[in-house]
Scaffold this motif. Structure first.
Motif, short mmCIF file in Angstrom:
data_model
loop_
_atom_site.label_atom_id
_atom_site.label_comp_id
_atom_site.label_asym_id
_atom_site.label_seq_id
_atom_site.Cartn_x
_atom_site.Cartn_y
_atom_site.Cartn_z
N ALA A 1 12.66 10.63 21.77
CA ALA A 1 13.34 10.75 23.07
C ALA A 1 14.18 9.52 23.37
CB ALA A 1 12.32 10.97 24.18
N ARG A 2 13.67 8.36 23.02
CA ARG A 2 14.47 7.15 23.23
C ARG A 2 15.72 7.16 22.35
NH1 ARG A 2 9.13 5.05 23.41
NH2 ARG A 2 9.18 4.42 21.22
N PRO B 1 14.54 7.89 28.88
CA PRO B 1 14.38 9.25 28.37
C PRO B 1 12.96 9.51 27.88
CG PRO B 1 16.38 8.24 27.50
CD PRO B 1 15.62 7.15 28.19
N PRO C 1 19.55 10.03 27.13
CA PRO C 1 19.57 10.93 28.28
C PRO C 1 20.38 12.20 28.06
CG PRO C 1 20.89 8.97 28.69
CD PRO C 1 20.13 8.71 27.43
#
Length: 290
Positions: free
Chosen positions: A82-83, A114, A87
């Motif tokens: 996610a990182r 995120p 976003p």
């Protein structure tokens, strides 16, 4: 999201993997181990990241992409993904056993920036649309799926054309000293029940690649990771592996029996120490399908 649980039988027309694990046994195993995975998620985060990075590199995840992570357990590598996706991207983590994701959901609450979402999902019947993701990852999970051919076909279905899937599996047992030593002690005390066998289901080079090709992937690649961890002999560095891999066998043991197992493990590793340091080799393999 709707979950479509499936029985452990292989799909019609596809013979079962003779070395595949039993579905009911595996579900029970991970349900019993869920608390341990949550308990060790934060202490093991740095070590986990050393495995997450090469897996995400291999699958080619970049900012803005959509990734599905299978068998996320306590959140790895979904949190790292996610990182990286940022976003503008989307990361969905999943696991067959909802209790395994308790730690992942807890960790997301403390995440800045995120974060992935999580959903219970059976790999053999994924509750996602065709071509929904750019990338799929699975870290040390595909080995435990009894009808693995069905799971790989589902992975191919939810990938967009040109997308990639990357799986991290364990190499040979002989190259993974932590599991080999702990497993020998547990078997000595409680008897051999084959708990470690599924871990090394795809230890042979090319075995998972062949199944990916049969599932419709047109290209595959494999790479090996063989780090040697240097652990202090006077610290129970082995306890996380004991509880996460053998929690289903330890649950309910009288305290004296568990203490005896732990004492034997400590002695076994102490005998391997050189100047107070125990070398702990590991062998993982990344298999990519595109």
């Amino acid at each position: 999201m709707t979950v479509h649980p499936q029985p452990g039988a292989a799909p019609s027309g596809s013979p079962p993997d003779p070395d595949g694990p039993d579905a009911t046994r595996e579900r029970e195993r991970w349900t019993a181990s869920a608390d341990a995975w949550d308990r060790w998620a934060d202490p093991m985060a740095d070590l986990a990241d050393k495995l997450n990075r090469p897996l995400l590199d291999a699958v080619g995840l970049v900012e803005g992409e959509r990734l599905l992570d299978l068998a996320s357990g306590a959140g790895e590598p979904a949190l790292s993904a996610a990182r990286r996706a940022g976003p503008a991207g989307l990361v969905v983590g999943s696991d067959l056993v909802p209790g395994m994701m308790t730690g992942a959901i807890r960790r997301v609450r403390g995440t800045d920036g995120p974060a992935p979402s999580f959903a219970a999902a059976d790999m053999t019947a994924l509750p996602f649309a065709d071509a929904a993701f750019d990338r799929v990852t699975c870290r040390f999970g595909i080995m435990f799926v009894p009808p693995v051919e069905a799971a790989l076909r589902e992975v191919r279905r939810v990938l967009r054309p040109g997308g990639k899937a990357a799986f991290m599996v364990w190499g040979p047992r002989s190259g993974n000293g932590l599991f080999a030593e702990i497993g020998a002690v547990v078997a000595g005390h409680l008897g051999e029940d084959g708990s470690l066998d599924p871990l090394f289901r795809f230890a042979g080079p090319g075995r998972l690649s062949a199944l990916l090709q049969a599932a419709g992937f047109t290209s595959t690649a494999e790479s090996d990771l063989t780090p040697v961890r240097k652990a202090p002999a006077d610290q129970p560095f082995w306890r996380a592996a004991l509880e996460m891999s053998f929690g289903h066998r330890l649950d309910g043991l009288p305290p004296d029996r568990r203490a005896a197992i732990e004492a034997d493990i400590a002695r076994r590793f102490a005998a391997q120490a050189v100047d107070g340091i125990v070398p702990v080799p590991s062998h993982a393999r990344i298999v990519v399908g595109g």
